[in-house]
Design an enzyme around this catalytic site. Structure first.
Site, PDB file in Angstrom:
ATOM      1  CD  GLU A 162     -26.539 -11.363  83.662  1.00 24.60           C
ATOM      2  OE1 GLU A 162     -26.005 -10.306  84.059  1.00 24.60           O
ATOM      3  OE2 GLU A 162     -26.210 -12.485  84.084  1.00 24.60           O
ATOM      4  CE  LYS A 221     -20.300 -15.599  83.689  1.00 20.79           C
ATOM      5  NZ  LYS A 221     -19.691 -15.162  84.946  1.00 20.79           N
ATOM      6  NE  ARG A 280     -12.646 -18.583  90.823  1.00 24.18           N
ATOM      7  CZ  ARG A 280     -12.500 -17.275  90.962  1.00 24.18           C
ATOM      8  NH1 ARG A 280     -11.767 -16.799  91.957  1.00 24.18           N
ATOM      9  NH2 ARG A 280     -13.093 -16.425  90.147  1.00 24.18           N
TER      10      ARG A 280
HETATM   11  P1  ADP Z   1     -11.639 -13.249  91.862  1.00 24.65           P
HETATM   12  O1  ADP Z   1     -13.015 -13.392  91.262  1.00 24.65           O
HETATM   13  O2  ADP Z   1     -11.127 -14.401  92.614  1.00 24.65           O
HETATM   14  O3  ADP Z   1     -11.503 -12.001  92.610  1.00 24.65           O
HETATM   15  P2  ADP Z   1     -10.696 -13.016  89.189  1.00 24.65           P
HETATM   16  O4  ADP Z   1     -12.100 -12.985  88.722  1.00 24.65           O
HETATM   17  O5  ADP Z   1      -9.784 -11.928  88.739  1.00 24.65           O
HETATM   18  O6  ADP Z   1     -10.610 -13.048  90.738  1.00 24.65           O
HETATM   19  O7  ADP Z   1     -10.106 -14.434  88.811  1.00 24.65           O
HETATM   20  C1  ADP Z   1      -9.063 -15.026  89.555  1.00 24.65           C
HETATM   21  C2  ADP Z   1      -8.075 -15.648  88.637  1.00 24.65           C
HETATM   22  O8  ADP Z   1      -8.664 -16.707  87.932  1.00 24.65           O
HETATM   23  C3  ADP Z   1      -7.516 -14.712  87.612  1.00 24.65           C
HETATM   24  O9  ADP Z   1      -6.161 -15.047  87.390  1.00 24.65           O
HETATM   25  C4  ADP Z   1      -8.383 -15.003  86.392  1.00 24.65           C
HETATM   26  O10 ADP Z   1      -7.701 -14.695  85.212  1.00 24.65           O
HETATM   27  C5  ADP Z   1      -8.618 -16.482  86.549  1.00 24.65           C
HETATM   28  N1  ADP Z   1      -9.898 -16.964  86.026  1.00 24.65           N
HETATM   29  C6  ADP Z   1     -11.091 -16.876  86.641  1.00 24.65           C
HETATM   30  N2  ADP Z   1     -12.049 -17.485  85.932  1.00 24.65           N
HETATM   31  C7  ADP Z   1     -11.438 -17.988  84.830  1.00 24.65           C
HETATM   32  C8  ADP Z   1     -11.896 -18.751  83.701  1.00 24.65           C
HETATM   33  N3  ADP Z   1     -13.154 -19.133  83.546  1.00 24.65           N
HETATM   34  N4  ADP Z   1     -10.995 -19.082  82.761  1.00 24.65           N
HETATM   35  C9  ADP Z   1      -9.715 -18.713  82.900  1.00 24.65           C
HETATM   36  N5  ADP Z   1      -9.222 -18.020  83.944  1.00 24.65           N
HETATM   37  C10 ADP Z   1     -10.062 -17.656  84.896  1.00 24.65           C
HETATM   38  P1  ADP Z   2     -16.973 -13.184  85.704  1.00 22.62           P
HETATM   39  O1  ADP Z   2     -17.389 -14.612  85.705  1.00 22.62           O
HETATM   40  O2  ADP Z   2     -16.035 -12.868  84.607  1.00 22.62           O
HETATM   41  O3  ADP Z   2     -16.510 -12.732  87.045  1.00 22.62           O
HETATM   42  P2  ADP Z   2     -19.448 -11.759  86.221  1.00 22.62           P
HETATM   43  O4  ADP Z   2     -20.750 -12.260  85.697  1.00 22.62           O
HETATM   44  O5  ADP Z   2     -19.160 -12.015  87.649  1.00 22.62           O
HETATM   45  O6  ADP Z   2     -18.285 -12.344  85.315  1.00 22.62           O
HETATM   46  O7  ADP Z   2     -19.326 -10.195  85.926  1.00 22.62           O
HETATM   47  C1  ADP Z   2     -18.101  -9.505  86.125  1.00 22.62           C
HETATM   48  C2  ADP Z   2     -18.357  -8.000  86.180  1.00 22.62           C
HETATM   49  O8  ADP Z   2     -19.015  -7.537  84.989  1.00 22.62           O
HETATM   50  C3  ADP Z   2     -19.261  -7.545  87.303  1.00 22.62           C
HETATM   51  O9  ADP Z   2     -18.566  -7.370  88.512  1.00 22.62           O
HETATM   52  C4  ADP Z   2     -19.813  -6.236  86.752  1.00 22.62           C
HETATM   53  O10 ADP Z   2     -18.887  -5.191  86.902  1.00 22.62           O
HETATM   54  C5  ADP Z   2     -19.972  -6.544  85.274  1.00 22.62           C
HETATM   55  N1  ADP Z   2     -21.333  -7.052  84.953  1.00 22.62           N
HETATM   56  C6  ADP Z   2     -21.677  -8.332  84.727  1.00 22.62           C
HETATM   57  N2  ADP Z   2     -22.992  -8.471  84.461  1.00 22.62           N
HETATM   58  C7  ADP Z   2     -23.514  -7.230  84.517  1.00 22.62           C
HETATM   59  C8  ADP Z   2     -24.842  -6.673  84.319  1.00 22.62           C
HETATM   60  N3  ADP Z   2     -25.895  -7.448  84.002  1.00 22.62           N
HETATM   61  N4  ADP Z   2     -24.990  -5.332  84.469  1.00 22.62           N
HETATM   62  C9  ADP Z   2     -23.948  -4.530  84.777  1.00 22.62           C
HETATM   63  N5  ADP Z   2     -22.700  -4.984  84.966  1.00 22.62           N
HETATM   64  C10 ADP Z   2     -22.459  -6.311  84.838  1.00 22.62           C
HETATM   65 MG    MG Z   3     -17.670 -12.825  88.729  1.00 24.10          MG
END
Ligand code: ADP
Ligand code: ADP
Ligand code: MG
Length: 480
Positions: free
Chosen positions: A202, A115, A294
């Site tokens: 962040e 990230k 992906r």
């Molecule tokens: P999407 O972002 O596709 O809507 P999710 O964020 O819930 O869905 O992730 C999709 C699937 O991939 C879930 O089963 C989640 O647990 C898995 N997943 C996503 N990122 C990771 C990661 N870095 N390590 C392990 N599992 C992950």
């Molecule tokens: P992941 O890789 O697990 O999907 P993200 O960085 O996409 O992680 O963040 C997942 C969720 O966490 C976001 O959809 C939001 O709800 C919350 N989130 C992440 N970063 C922030 C932020 N800086 N401020 C507020 N909410 C956040």
């Molecule tokens: Mg995300």
């Protein structure tokens, strides 16, 4: 002989991929671990290969997947989502073995998997993002950098795992005491979960909406967007409900966010399908968050409103075709909503209900209804994988029509055995805020009445259970 593609995944997404592969007249090769031996994806594949007892470790074993692919003469591998989908090692191993990886190049996955690196690339491209730090140094020095950040932006802050994903590795920190306490724990947990203890900070966007953009890009450098999705309705930073296009946002703003996403994809040298995620605040400022390299769980809602088959597009792009649509040909119409029907108990903190057997399964259908699942009556849900059973995606011309259709589907859906998220979603579609499209990422916390319901005990469901019991056992034990 037909060309073959290996599906390196399980569950509903394996079935989604196999269908697209077979439609394109390739053979689909499934792989499975022992707990998945009764999974439906094995039956519809052209061949199913056992790769080990798992759980999860064989699906995550790059060497094993590559070895299986080479022995079974496939030309390509589709990783789906989760497991190896965002692991640059699989993409690189494919590149080295002369196999086609259906996704972006390993270098792009690697850059965007961090990230912090992704933020660097976007900063250089002039894309707006929330203030944040680089990777924090470990120990006292890291805390010092954190406090300097706080001096400038104040609490609360988000402490995030640099390699995190799936909603894990994100902590909201309210004060210095919490920071001191959580910092070492966050590092240790990130190391255990993602094999990388890097964390960064962040600024918190207060009650934001999660708005993301679907991207498709070919190798010739053409990049298009398929519009926006709202994924604000989450639990534990994980999505539950997804909507296309993002609702209650002006057409102009949606277009602007989509154009920014194309710019972000181009800045990272993107190829194939991907998703650019943003946070949108209450003043309509939007901030880059990350790129998922992906296929996304919620790709179905975009398919419903654009008519474009994203998985088919991914495969054709990977095989060397250029994009089959130009940006001006891509139109969004109507509304689509996806609800993730999970084997979980919403009233018990969404505790997974794996290990249970589905005694009755009766799904809805009809106009505008799409189901992507893998369970069936008599299926025992493996405990060792995630709890997603089926994605209910509904299309409608207006928002109201879409919500009405969703309500009808949820009312008619019968899954007994495990508890599911269905009764919770029934409350959701009847909630006035949801009906008006008023929600942000705090929606579940601010709508506690969504968790108030009684497990369905209606006469019709008791009858359905009885019939299923007779059906499953081949006898009626109540007749004795
Ligand atoms: P999407 O972002 O596709 O809507 P999710 O964020 O819930 O869905 O992730 C999709 C699937 O991939 C879930 O089963 C989640 O647990 C898995 N997943 C996503 N990122 C990771 C990661 N870095 N390590 C392990 N599992 C992950
Ligand atoms: P992941 O890789 O697990 O999907 P993200 O960085 O996409 O992680 O963040 C997942 C969720 O966490 C976001 O959809 C939001 O709800 C919350 N989130 C992440 N970063 C922030 C932020 N800086 N401020 C507020 N909410 C956040
Ligand atoms: Mg995300």
């Amino acid at each position: 002989m037909k060309k073959r593609i290996l599906v390196a995944n399980r569950g509903e997404i394996a079935i989604r991929l196999i269908r697209a592969i077979q439609e394109l007249d390739y053979e689909a090769i499934a792989v499975y671990e022992t707990p998945d031996r009764n999974s439906r994806h094995l039956r519809i594949a052209d061949e199913a290969i056992w790769i080990g007892d798992g759980p999860r470790k064989d699906y995550l074993d790059v060497e094993k997947i590559i070895g299986t692919a080479l022995r079974s003469n496939v030309c390509a591998i589709h990783p789906g989502y989760g497991f190896l989908a965002e692991n640059p090692d699989l993409a690189r191993a494919c590149e080295n073995a002369g196999l086609i990886f259906i996704g972006p190049p390993s270098k792009v996955i690697e850059n965007l998997g961090s990230k912090v690196m992704a933020r660097r690339i976007m900063a250089e491209a002039g894309i707006a993002m929330v203030p944040g730090t680089e990777n924090l140094p470990s120990g006292e020095q890291g805390l010092q950098v954190a406090m300097e950040f706080v001096a400038r932006y104040g609490f609360p802050i988000m402490l995030k795992a640099t390699s995190g994903g799936g909603g894990r590795g994100i902590r909201r920190i309210e004060n210095e005491h919490e920071l001191r306490e959580q910092y070492p724990i966050a590092r240790a947990e990130a190391k255990a979960a993602f094999n990388d203890d890097s964390v960064y900070l962040e600024k918190v966007v207060v009650n934001p909406r999660h708005v993301e953009v679907q991207i498709l890009a070919d190798r010739a450098g053409n990049t298009v967007h398929l519009g926006t999705r709202d994924c604000s309705i989450q639990r534990r930073n994980q999505k539950l409900v997804e909507i296309a296009p993002a609702f209650q946002i002006s057409e102009e703003l949606r277009e602007e966010i989509s154009q920014t996403a194309v710019k972000a994809a181009k800045a990272s040298g993107y190829f194939n399908a991907g998703t650019v995620e943003f946070l949108l605040d209450s003043d309509n400022n939007y901030y880059f968050m990350e790129i998922n390299t992906r296929l996304q769980v919620e790709h179905t809602v975009t398919e419903m409103v654009t008519g474009i088959d994203i998985v088919r597009s991914q495969i054709r792009l990977a095989m060397g075709h250029n994009l089959h649509v130009r940006q001006e040909e891509i139109r969004t119409r109507g509304h689509a909503i996806e609800m993730r029907i999970n084997a979980e108990d919403p009233q018990n903190n969404f505790m997974p209900e794996g290990g249970k057997t589905i005694s009755v399964y009766r799904s809805p259908g009809g106009y505008g209804v799409r189901l992507d699942g893998f369970c069936y009556q008599g299926f025992t849900i493996p405990e060792v994988y995630d709890s997603l059973l089926v994605k209910l995606t509904v299309f409608g011309w207006s928002w109201e029509e879409t919500v009405d259709r969703l309500r009808r589907c949820l009312t008619n859906y019968v899954i007994t055995g495990p508890k599911t998220t269905i009764p919770f979603y029934l409350n959701l579609v009847n909630d006035p805020d949801f009906q008006q499209g008023v929600f942000d990422t705090s929606y579940l916390e601010t709508h506690e009445h969504l968790f108030e319901y009684k497990e369905d005990n209606s006469e019709i469901n008791k009858l359905a259970r009885l019939i299923a019991e007779i059906h499953n056992r081949g006898e009626n034990r109540y007749a004795k």
